[in-house]
Design an enzyme around this catalytic site. Sequence first.
Site, PDB file in Angstrom:
ATOM      1  N   GLN A   1       0.928  -1.273  -0.155  1.00 24.42           N
ATOM      2  CA  GLN A   1      -0.262  -0.167  -0.044  1.00 24.42           C
ATOM      3  C   GLN A   1       1.370   0.982   0.573  1.00 24.42           C
ATOM      4  O   GLN A   1       0.750   2.258  -0.091  1.00 24.42           O
ATOM      5  CB  GLN A   1      -1.250   0.425   0.838  1.00 24.42           C
ATOM      6  CG  GLN A   1      -2.256  -0.869   1.259  1.00 24.42           C
ATOM      7  CD  GLN A   1      -2.741  -0.765  -0.483  1.00 24.42           C
ATOM      8  OE1 GLN A   1      -2.640  -1.413  -0.593  1.00 24.42           O
ATOM      9  NE2 GLN A   1      -3.295   0.135  -0.051  1.00 24.42           N
TER      10      GLN A   1
ATOM     11  N   HIS B   1       1.892   3.401  -3.464  1.00 25.41           N
ATOM     12  CA  HIS B   1       0.123   3.902  -3.935  1.00 25.41           C
ATOM     13  C   HIS B   1       1.373   5.082  -3.767  1.00 25.41           C
ATOM     14  O   HIS B   1       1.573   5.624  -5.191  1.00 25.41           O
ATOM     15  CB  HIS B   1      -0.153   3.525  -4.199  1.00 25.41           C
ATOM     16  CG  HIS B   1      -0.990   2.530  -3.742  1.00 25.41           C
ATOM     17  ND1 HIS B   1      -1.888   2.172  -5.113  1.00 25.41           N
ATOM     18  CD2 HIS B   1      -1.445   1.695  -3.381  1.00 25.41           C
ATOM     19  CE1 HIS B   1      -2.643   1.012  -5.404  1.00 25.41           C
ATOM     20  NE2 HIS B   1      -2.200   0.736  -3.382  1.00 25.41           N
TER      21      HIS B   1
ATOM     22  N   GLU C   1      -9.404   2.030   4.890  1.00 27.19           N
ATOM     23  CA  GLU C   1     -10.075   1.304   3.624  1.00 27.19           C
ATOM     24  C   GLU C   1      -9.749  -0.435   3.277  1.00 27.19           C
ATOM     25  O   GLU C   1     -10.729  -0.594   2.741  1.00 27.19           O
ATOM     26  CB  GLU C   1      -9.369   1.893   2.685  1.00 27.19           C
ATOM     27  CG  GLU C   1      -9.615   1.626   0.984  1.00 27.19           C
ATOM     28  CD  GLU C   1      -8.776   2.659   0.428  1.00 27.19           C
ATOM     29  OE1 GLU C   1      -8.573   2.934  -0.572  1.00 27.19           O
ATOM     30  OE2 GLU C   1      -7.632   2.953   0.616  1.00 27.19           O
ATOM     31  N   HIS C   2      -8.675  -0.420   3.441  1.00 28.30           N
ATOM     32  CA  HIS C   2      -8.651  -2.264   3.720  1.00 28.30           C
ATOM     33  C   HIS C   2      -8.372  -2.440   5.097  1.00 28.30           C
ATOM     34  O   HIS C   2      -6.892  -1.660   5.939  1.00 28.30           O
ATOM     35  CB  HIS C   2      -7.714  -2.058   2.500  1.00 28.30           C
ATOM     36  CG  HIS C   2      -8.029  -1.982   1.407  1.00 28.30           C
ATOM     37  ND1 HIS C   2      -6.704  -0.472   0.955  1.00 28.30           N
ATOM     38  CD2 HIS C   2      -8.714  -2.034  -0.078  1.00 28.30           C
ATOM     39  CE1 HIS C   2      -6.909  -0.380  -0.216  1.00 28.30           C
ATOM     40  NE2 HIS C   2      -7.753  -1.339  -0.698  1.00 28.30           N
TER      41      HIS C   2
ATOM     42  N   ASP D   1      -7.558  -5.576  -5.292  1.00 28.44           N
ATOM     43  CA  ASP D   1      -6.923  -5.320  -5.767  1.00 28.44           C
ATOM     44  C   ASP D   1      -7.642  -5.116  -7.558  1.00 28.44           C
ATOM     45  O   ASP D   1      -7.663  -4.327  -8.176  1.00 28.44           O
ATOM     46  CB  ASP D   1      -5.584  -4.593  -6.078  1.00 28.44           C
ATOM     47  CG  ASP D   1      -5.190  -3.430  -4.725  1.00 28.44           C
ATOM     48  OD1 ASP D   1      -7.016  -2.809  -3.918  1.00 28.44           O
ATOM     49  OD2 ASP D   1      -4.208  -3.034  -4.467  1.00 28.44           O
TER      50      ASP D   1
ATOM     51  N   HIS E   1     -52.495  19.880   4.274  1.00 21.48           N
ATOM     52  CA  HIS E   1     -51.947  18.511   4.107  1.00 21.48           C
ATOM     53  C   HIS E   1     -53.647  18.172   4.597  1.00 21.48           C
ATOM     54  O   HIS E   1     -53.795  17.364   3.286  1.00 21.48           O
ATOM     55  CB  HIS E   1     -50.707  18.166   5.303  1.00 21.48           C
ATOM     56  CG  HIS E   1     -50.315  18.437   4.314  1.00 21.48           C
ATOM     57  ND1 HIS E   1     -49.228  20.059   3.967  1.00 21.48           N
ATOM     58  CD2 HIS E   1     -48.827  18.140   4.069  1.00 21.48           C
ATOM     59  CE1 HIS E   1     -48.051  19.980   4.029  1.00 21.48           C
ATOM     60  NE2 HIS E   1     -47.516  18.708   3.608  1.00 21.48           N
TER      61      HIS E   1
END
Length: 449
Positions: free
Chosen positions: A262, A265, A332-333, A366, A425
Amino acid sequence: MISRIDLRGDTLPEGPALRDLLPRADFDVSAALEKVRPICEAVHHQGDAALIDYAEKFDGVRLTSVRVPAEALADALEQLDPAVRAALEESIRRTRLVHREQRRTTHTTQVVPGGSVTEKWVPVGRVGLYAPGGRSVYPSSVIMNAVPAQEAGVPSMALASPPQKEFGGLPHPTILAACALLGIDEVYAAGGATAVAMFAHGTESCPAADMVTGPGNIWVAAAKRYFTGRIGIDAEAGPTEIAVLADDTADPAHVAADLISQAEHDPLAAAVLVTDSPALADAVEKELEPQVAATKHIDDRIVPALTGRQSAIVLVDSVEEGLKVVDAYGAEHLEIQTADAAAVADRVRNAGAIFVGPWAPVSLGDYAAGSNHVLPTGGCACHSSGLSVQSFLRGIHIVDYTKDALADVAHHVVTLAEAEDLPAHGAAVKARFVGDEQVSRGWKVPEGK
């Protein structure tokens, strides 16, 4: 290379107090918002001309057309490495299998005799998909965005990816090839905030979209925020992140490799290990050095990511305490590398995606697990989901009542309308039963009327 946070010995705080103790990258979308505002307005007022000017400014290439010609898509697919093509086709097949099961069906509930509510699911009309093209090329993101939209039945979709000087102003050929494999023939050479603005406002070349999805950098996130309300978005994606909850049964070489995967990235990528084993923590630290040295993108991504404030080894007293930490973090992961990993994973409440045991690394998700890799970041997994077929669908309720079914509940409607001081109404119901004493007897008529 990576810092430590020791949460052992004391009772863990809850909620925001615990989140504040955990590592997280600085990602100021608000500050970026002011910088993308003039870009978005320029695209609004100047259309394709602004896209061409910004491509020259940001990407170093002067475009003659923003739209990618059909022959460029065909050429990219024809010239694609056969091994890469096979891998993309398998990724598409598995992703489609999973997402096809997410389709929603129309359902009717018979509330009372003569009164029903039907919920039908309608796809958005047009979607703009974004595939990043900065430090890396992401054909996998084309798949992860396009497949759920296609399975939802979106009738019109287009994809944008940054122009590449190396390829004459076209997006990367692997991106184009992925589009061709998926049958996406409307592709634009536009990147960052300009791509989002193109989809939001429309230009001479590109009709406006109802929604924009896809990961990107802070400028993409800021542009999504700028247009929220005008168009739908999937999320304001921040830097990618992995958290690993592990005990002494985990293989330190696996854990180190996954943290590095990771970190490569982006320099803001987060790599977090949560463990109750000091021995594992020590072993992972020892593994990081030789593994980092043996890979690529060391100085510009991996080392800044692992040494940044967003990455750490977090020591806890037990796996039970580790569960509290990862739920507060909302990764996230999230990998679970513990004894009885499936049972531990089942207790996790907050994560974009969970990877169970030693044979389900994040890299699998991924590319080829079948799951979606467009996931909530920055703790948003506490309230948001990853991209799915549902992201592209809208539930519409269809209310169908007969006269008798309305008459049966009319007095309740009138009573609640008057309780909210909204007499019109109630009047809209009364107007349908003028002279019907049997119905009107159930109405609460205000004093003096």
